[in-house]
Scaffold this active site. Structure first.
Site, mmCIF file in Angstrom:
data_model
loop_
_atom_site.group_PDB
_atom_site.id
_atom_site.type_symbol
_atom_site.label_atom_id
_atom_site.label_comp_id
_atom_site.label_asym_id
_atom_site.label_seq_id
_atom_site.Cartn_x
_atom_site.Cartn_y
_atom_site.Cartn_z
ATOM 1 N N CYS A 91 0.836 -1.218 0.000
ATOM 2 C CA CYS A 91 0.000 0.000 0.000
ATOM 3 C C CYS A 91 0.865 1.261 0.000
ATOM 4 O O CYS A 91 1.740 1.424 0.855
ATOM 5 C CB CYS A 91 -0.926 -0.005 1.220
ATOM 6 N N GLY A 193 0.113 -5.630 -12.225
ATOM 7 C CA GLY A 193 0.311 -4.251 -12.649
ATOM 8 C C GLY A 193 0.147 -4.057 -14.132
ATOM 9 O O GLY A 193 0.845 -4.684 -14.937
#
Ligand SMILES: Cc1cc2nc3c(=O)[nH]c(=O)nc-3n(C[C@H](O)[C@H](O)[C@H](O)COP(=O)(O)O)c2cc1C
Length: 307
Positions: A91, A193
């Site tokens: 995060c 990603g």
């Protein structure tokens, strides 16, 4: 995905098929054992065998830096039925990183090891403890050390978001930097990603050297992306997407989230714009709407206008 992929969205997205596993939004752990109701609120699927209504398993994700507290909460998560526990070391949020949570821990491989091993010891051996990491915080120097620390701590699988915290969400994702980690580790690695379509998927697999991919925003941009990547479907038509958007709105209204409904619809349209030009036009039409009934009418009108 925190603030986006709650149980309702998980239901809508997994119903499109093709997903092996969902991970919840992260549950922030400070130093206490959280009450069961907090786990059920984050993951209502726990009351239904920890699966979405269409049957996809849902694993609880924890974020924190205190090994004992992480272990105690992991034990509770699995007691309540989570099929293992996922640990968030990716995060990038400043508020989270300031309190030594998420990606900031990628500067401390020893801490990663301590957290994973404490959690591993608290979770029954037959259930996996998995981890999500980025390539690093400011740079990628510790990428391999971090992955090795997670493996040594007992992680059964690692998802690697192929960017640093400094990169944020800015393209590209550096898939080739996953390959040397795959070479050195014995446990399965999942690449993550910037996989938005089948050609990204093929390139990601080729450059990273791994087969398994985790998709985040792509699944919001094209709801049946998992099956598209598997070569089993074309992106679903806009008409069908709009029906799902309307269904989300209806559920938010009937399940007590009327106040949030307009912003949720706009949030999803925002992601859908990536996959559908029609979503962009609709977003422009509804962007000032703040009340649920008005939003529902605007969506109905848009559905009627589809030729
Ligand atoms: C709004 C938002 C919330 C996210 N929340 C989480 C989270 O709670 N846990 C997590 O592991 N990753 C979270 N992520 C990161 C995604 O899981 C994923 O790693 C990232 O978006 C890159 O993958 P993508 O290009 O497929 O979206 C979040 C990303 C976004 C944009």
């Amino acid at each position: 995905m925190e603030g986006v992929m709650d149980a309702t969205m998980r239901d809508i997205i997994t119903r499109q098929g093709g997903f092996d596993l969902c991970v919840t939004e992260f549950l922030r752990i400070v130093d206490e054992l959280l009450p069961s109701k907090v786990f059920y609120r984050l993951c209502p699927e726990l009351a239904h065998g920890a699966r979405t209504p269409s049957g996809t398993p849902v694993r609880l994700q924890l974020l924190g830096n205190n090994p004992e507290a992480m272990a105690a909460n992991a034990a509770r998560a699995v007691e309540l039925g989570s099929p293992g526990v996922d640990l968030n070391f990716g995060c990038p949020a400043k508020t989270v990183n300031r309190s030594r949570g998420g990606a900031i821990l990628l500067t401390e491989p020893d801490t990663l090891y301590e957290i994973v091993s404490a959690v591993r010891a608290a979770v029954p051996a037959q259930l996996p403890v998995t981890a999500k990491m980025r390539l690093g915080f400011d740079d990628t120097d510790l990428a391999l050390d971090n992955a090795l620390a997670l493996q040594a701590g007992g992680a059964a699988e690692i998802v690697i978001h192929a960017r640093t915290r400094k990169d944020g969400y800015k393209p590209p994702a550096y898939w080739p930097l996953i390959a040397p980690i795959v070479d050195r580790l014995d446990i399965p690695i999942v690449a993550n990603g910037e996989v938005w379509n089948a050609s990204d998927y093929a390139r990601c697999q080729q450059e990273s050297g791994v087969q398994a991919v985790m998709i985040g925003r792509g699944a919001l941009a094209v709801p049946n992306l998992a099956n598209v990547l598997r070569g089993q479907a074309s992106p679903m038509p806009w008409q069908q997407v709009l029906a799902e958007v309307m269904a989300l709105g209806e559920r938010d209204r009937t399940e007590g989230r009327e106040r949030y409904m307009p912003s949720r619809i706009k949030q999803w349209l925002n992601y859908l714009q990536i996959g559908y030009p029609e979503a962009e036009a609709l977003f422009m039409q509804v962007r000032r709407i703040g009340k649920a009934p008005e939003m529902a009418s605007a969506l109905q009108l848009a559905a009627l206008e589809i030729p």
